[in-house]
Design a protein around this motif. Structure first.
Motif, PDB file in Angstrom:
ATOM      1  N   ILE A  68       0.949  -1.078   0.034  1.00  0.00           N
ATOM      2  CA  ILE A  68      -0.187  -0.275   0.141  1.00  0.00           C
ATOM      3  C   ILE A  68       0.964   1.192  -0.102  1.00  0.00           C
ATOM      4  CG2 ILE A  68      -1.866   1.257   1.152  1.00  0.00           C
ATOM      5  CD1 ILE A  68      -2.783  -1.405   0.181  1.00  0.00           C
ATOM      6  N   PRO A  69       0.698   1.986  -1.049  1.00  0.00           N
ATOM      7  CA  PRO A  69       1.546   3.402  -1.099  1.00  0.00           C
ATOM      8  C   PRO A  69       1.226   4.389   0.009  1.00  0.00           C
ATOM      9  CG  PRO A  69      -0.024   3.158  -2.926  1.00  0.00           C
ATOM     10  CD  PRO A  69       0.100   2.057  -2.353  1.00  0.00           C
ATOM     11  N   PRO A  70       2.069   5.103   0.407  1.00  0.00           N
ATOM     12  CA  PRO A  70       1.675   5.978   1.447  1.00  0.00           C
ATOM     13  C   PRO A  70       0.424   7.121   1.005  1.00  0.00           C
ATOM     14  CG  PRO A  70       3.788   6.111   1.257  1.00  0.00           C
ATOM     15  CD  PRO A  70       3.511   5.146   0.069  1.00  0.00           C
ATOM     16  N   ASP A  71       0.316   7.399  -0.451  1.00  0.00           N
ATOM     17  CA  ASP A  71      -0.795   8.466  -0.764  1.00  0.00           C
ATOM     18  C   ASP A  71      -1.872   7.567  -1.253  1.00  0.00           C
ATOM     19  OD1 ASP A  71       0.561   7.185  -2.860  1.00  0.00           O
ATOM     20  OD2 ASP A  71       0.639   8.975  -4.098  1.00  0.00           O
ATOM     21  N   TRP A  72      -2.159   6.146  -0.934  1.00  0.00           N
ATOM     22  CA  TRP A  72      -3.287   5.602  -1.300  1.00  0.00           C
ATOM     23  C   TRP A  72      -4.520   6.383  -1.077  1.00  0.00           C
ATOM     24  CZ3 TRP A  72      -6.226   1.334   1.431  1.00  0.00           C
ATOM     25  CH2 TRP A  72      -7.040   0.448   0.750  1.00  0.00           C
ATOM     26  N   LEU A  74      -7.486   5.521  -0.080  1.00  0.00           N
ATOM     27  CA  LEU A  74      -8.435   5.387   0.916  1.00  0.00           C
ATOM     28  C   LEU A  74      -7.791   5.094   2.369  1.00  0.00           C
ATOM     29  CD1 LEU A  74     -10.382   2.488  -0.512  1.00  0.00           C
ATOM     30  CD2 LEU A  74     -11.030   4.723  -0.639  1.00  0.00           C
ATOM     31  N   MET A  75      -6.424   5.815   2.383  1.00  0.00           N
ATOM     32  CA  MET A  75      -5.667   5.654   3.424  1.00  0.00           C
ATOM     33  C   MET A  75      -6.567   6.181   4.801  1.00  0.00           C
ATOM     34  SD  MET A  75      -2.723   4.410   4.906  1.00  0.00           S
ATOM     35  CE  MET A  75      -1.693   4.282   3.508  1.00  0.00           C
ATOM     36  N   PRO A  76      -7.156   7.313   4.469  1.00  0.00           N
ATOM     37  CA  PRO A  76      -7.956   7.997   5.601  1.00  0.00           C
ATOM     38  C   PRO A  76      -8.921   6.924   6.388  1.00  0.00           C
ATOM     39  CG  PRO A  76      -7.641   9.532   4.053  1.00  0.00           C
ATOM     40  CD  PRO A  76      -7.171   8.546   3.361  1.00  0.00           C
ATOM     41  N   MET A  77      -9.325   5.983   5.719  1.00  0.00           N
ATOM     42  CA  MET A  77     -10.460   5.249   6.022  1.00  0.00           C
ATOM     43  C   MET A  77      -9.692   3.908   6.744  1.00  0.00           C
ATOM     44  SD  MET A  77     -13.293   4.901   2.997  1.00  0.00           S
ATOM     45  CE  MET A  77     -14.068   6.279   2.623  1.00  0.00           C
ATOM     46  N   VAL A  78      -8.355   3.655   6.386  1.00  0.00           N
ATOM     47  CA  VAL A  78      -7.864   2.280   6.995  1.00  0.00           C
ATOM     48  C   VAL A  78      -6.469   2.716   7.870  1.00  0.00           C
ATOM     49  CG1 VAL A  78      -8.805   0.970   5.188  1.00  0.00           C
ATOM     50  CG2 VAL A  78      -6.415   1.988   5.170  1.00  0.00           C
ATOM     51  N   GLY A  79      -5.806   3.840   7.567  1.00  0.00           N
ATOM     52  CA  GLY A  79      -4.527   3.942   8.275  1.00  0.00           C
ATOM     53  C   GLY A  79      -5.115   4.337   9.775  1.00  0.00           C
ATOM     54  N   ARG A  80      -4.269   3.882  10.915  1.00  0.00           N
ATOM     55  CA  ARG A  80      -4.506   3.916  12.221  1.00  0.00           C
ATOM     56  C   ARG A  80      -4.431   5.472  12.536  1.00  0.00           C
ATOM     57  NH1 ARG A  80      -5.564   1.148  16.527  1.00  0.00           N
ATOM     58  NH2 ARG A  80      -4.872   1.956  18.589  1.00  0.00           N
ATOM     59  N   GLN A  81      -5.436   6.091  13.392  1.00  0.00           N
ATOM     60  CA  GLN A  81      -5.269   7.246  13.682  1.00  0.00           C
ATOM     61  C   GLN A  81      -5.390   7.431  15.304  1.00  0.00           C
ATOM     62  OE1 GLN A  81      -8.184   9.420  11.395  1.00  0.00           O
ATOM     63  NE2 GLN A  81      -7.620   8.483   9.585  1.00  0.00           N
ATOM     64  N   PRO A  82      -5.313   8.481  15.720  1.00  0.00           N
ATOM     65  CA  PRO A  82      -5.348   8.746  17.314  1.00  0.00           C
ATOM     66  C   PRO A  82      -6.949   8.748  17.781  1.00  0.00           C
ATOM     67  CG  PRO A  82      -4.563  10.469  16.625  1.00  0.00           C
ATOM     68  CD  PRO A  82      -4.602   9.704  15.242  1.00  0.00           C
ATOM     69  N   SER A  83      -7.731   8.342  16.924  1.00  0.00           N
ATOM     70  CA  SER A  83      -9.251   8.658  17.436  1.00  0.00           C
ATOM     71  C   SER A  83      -9.873   7.221  17.884  1.00  0.00           C
ATOM     72  CB  SER A  83     -10.041   9.067  16.015  1.00  0.00           C
ATOM     73  OG  SER A  83     -10.551   7.832  15.116  1.00  0.00           O
ATOM     74  N   ILE A  84     -10.934   7.476  18.503  1.00  0.00           N
ATOM     75  CA  ILE A  84     -11.793   6.145  19.044  1.00  0.00           C
ATOM     76  C   ILE A  84     -11.949   5.086  18.039  1.00  0.00           C
ATOM     77  CG2 ILE A  84     -14.023   7.131  18.795  1.00  0.00           C
ATOM     78  CD1 ILE A  84     -14.763   5.894  21.283  1.00  0.00           C
ATOM     79  N   LEU A  85     -12.115   5.452  16.601  1.00  0.00           N
ATOM     80  CA  LEU A  85     -12.339   4.640  15.590  1.00  0.00           C
ATOM     81  C   LEU A  85     -11.490   3.523  15.370  1.00  0.00           C
ATOM     82  CD1 LEU A  85     -13.443   7.243  12.676  1.00  0.00           C
ATOM     83  CD2 LEU A  85     -14.861   5.869  14.308  1.00  0.00           C
TER      84      LEU A  85
END
Length: 400
Positions: A68-72, A74-85
């Motif tokens: 998966i390239p960094p600029d994929w 759909l990254m905002p949907m699957v990349g781990r973020q510091p939110s409750i999601l």
């Protein structure tokens, strides 16, 4: 999955064909030819969302990360973020309690008051012109305005947030700048409430007994999730319900001032045109069997709420009126479902927005043929690009 048929109006037909060919679990490819599984079955979706140990929300276990390239996109949907999601386990449970409690204490009377006030203000802006686009001028404004108020923003500051919220939701050229603006505004609000507490969500998020377990960045991210994720589905719920009421004879009585069928139309939309159609997703923590398929550990599962709502195993008669049945998947299920207080807030905003509009503009009607209404080209969300209407011009009320 991103083909033209998938984003067409007759998406239900595509789901039926996929189910006939593949069963309740269908192999799909996401943008960039990334493989995934699309979960079509109601029972399978229930099984997945009810077993977070086997089907985790933690995307770090995905077996495709090395491709998966960094600029994929759909990254905002699957990349781990510091939110409750993306939180899992006991920590997610405690964090979810914090968010739910902060939203649960929203005063229903205050919510109704803010919803009526902002609905009237928006209608005042176009009620004298005899025409309006109820998506751009109404539905895509109201939820953000109301949510901003109950979070703790002033009416003026809340209005300034709306363009940024919509830019983030649309993924437009201004999405990054919009998110940065929202982060700055949310950070300013949280810092001010740390000094001068008030009776709002921002204060309760920071004073909850569980708040000490989470960083200020995590609390800010959860506020962002609540605001953005609360706005878009509610906006589509409003416009999709209005579309149904303007095009389906079963709900014509609502346009004459009746209120009972407003709730019925809103419930029908959650079955037939749910705003949240598909989400990515869940990841298997080990090899397993699901819906007759062999799923490898680390595989990505895209959950199709829309397809599950139309599963013939639980809805053999697709043409029957759903009435008050609320067993839909539109708000998810399990530990990562939309919190019940958030669902109640969304319903309160949407229902009030529809009722105020019909009270103010009782002869509202479509300005185009129903066939000309177009859905936004998204495989994940279901909402209209526009909802042009006509009505008899009327005077502004200047708020209630």
């Amino acid at each position: 999955m991103f083909g033209t048929r998938f984003i067409s109006e007759d998406r239900g037909k595509l789901y039926r064909e996929m189910r006939e060919q593949h069963g309740p679990i269908a192999p799909v490819t996401l943008v960039g030819d990334v493989p995934a599984w699309l979960v079509l079955g109601y029972r399978e979706l229930h099984q997945i969302t009810g077993n977070p140990g086997l089907f985790t929300r933690d995307s770090s276990v995905w077996n495709m990360w090395d491709q998966i390239p960094p600029d994929w996109p759909l990254m905002p949907m699957v990349g781990r973020q510091p939110s409750i999601l993306y939180e899992v386990g006991d920590r997610h449970e405690r964090r979810s309690t914090l968010v739910s409690d902060a939203l649960r204490d929203v005063d229903p009377f205050e919510l109704r008051t803010h919803s009526e006030q902002h609905a009237d203000e928006l209608i005042d802006a176009f009620c004298g012109s005899a025409r309006a686009d109820l998506v751009d001028e109404y539905a895509m404004q109201l939820p953000a305005l109301v949510l901003a108020r109950i979070f703790g923003f002033t009416g003026e500051d809340g209005a300034a947030l709306v363009p940024s919220i919509n830019a983030v939701v649309d993924g437009s050229d201004g999405a990054i700048e919009g998110r940065q603006y929202l982060q700055r505004a949310m950070g300013t609000l949280l810092r001010s409430r740390a000094i001068a507490p008030a009776g709002d969500v921002a204060t309760r998020m920071q004073t909850h007994p569980n708040s000490g377990e989470f960083s200020s960045e995590e609390i800010l991210e959860d506020m962002m999730v609540d605001l953005i994720a609360g706005h878009q589905p509610t906006a589509d719920w409003i416009s999709n319900s209005l579309r149904l009421m303007l095009t389906d004879d079963r709900f014509a009585a609502s346009l004459g001032g009746g209120r009972a069928s407003v709730g019925e139309a809103m419930n029908e939309v959650l079955w037939e045109e749910t705003p949240t159609q598909n989400i990515a997703g869940r990841w298997t923590t080990r090899d397993t069997q699901l819906g007759g398929r062999r799923i490898q550990g680390g595989d990505l599962l895209v959950l199709s709420f829309a397809a599950a709502n139309a599963d013939p195993h639980i809805r053999p008669d697709q043409h029957s009126f759903t009435g008050g049945n609320s067993a839909f998947f539109s708000f998810g299920h399990g530990s990562h479902r939309c919190p019940y207080p958030a669902q109640e807030i969304a319903e309160g905003i949407a229902r009030t927005g529809i009722e105020v509009l019909l009270d103010r503009l009782p002869d509202v009607d479509l300005a185009v043929d129903e066939e000309e209404l177009a859905w936004r080209p998204s495989p994940f969300l279901r909402g209209l690009e526009s909802l042009p209407v006509t009505f008899t011009p009327t005077s502004a009320v200047g708020g209630r």
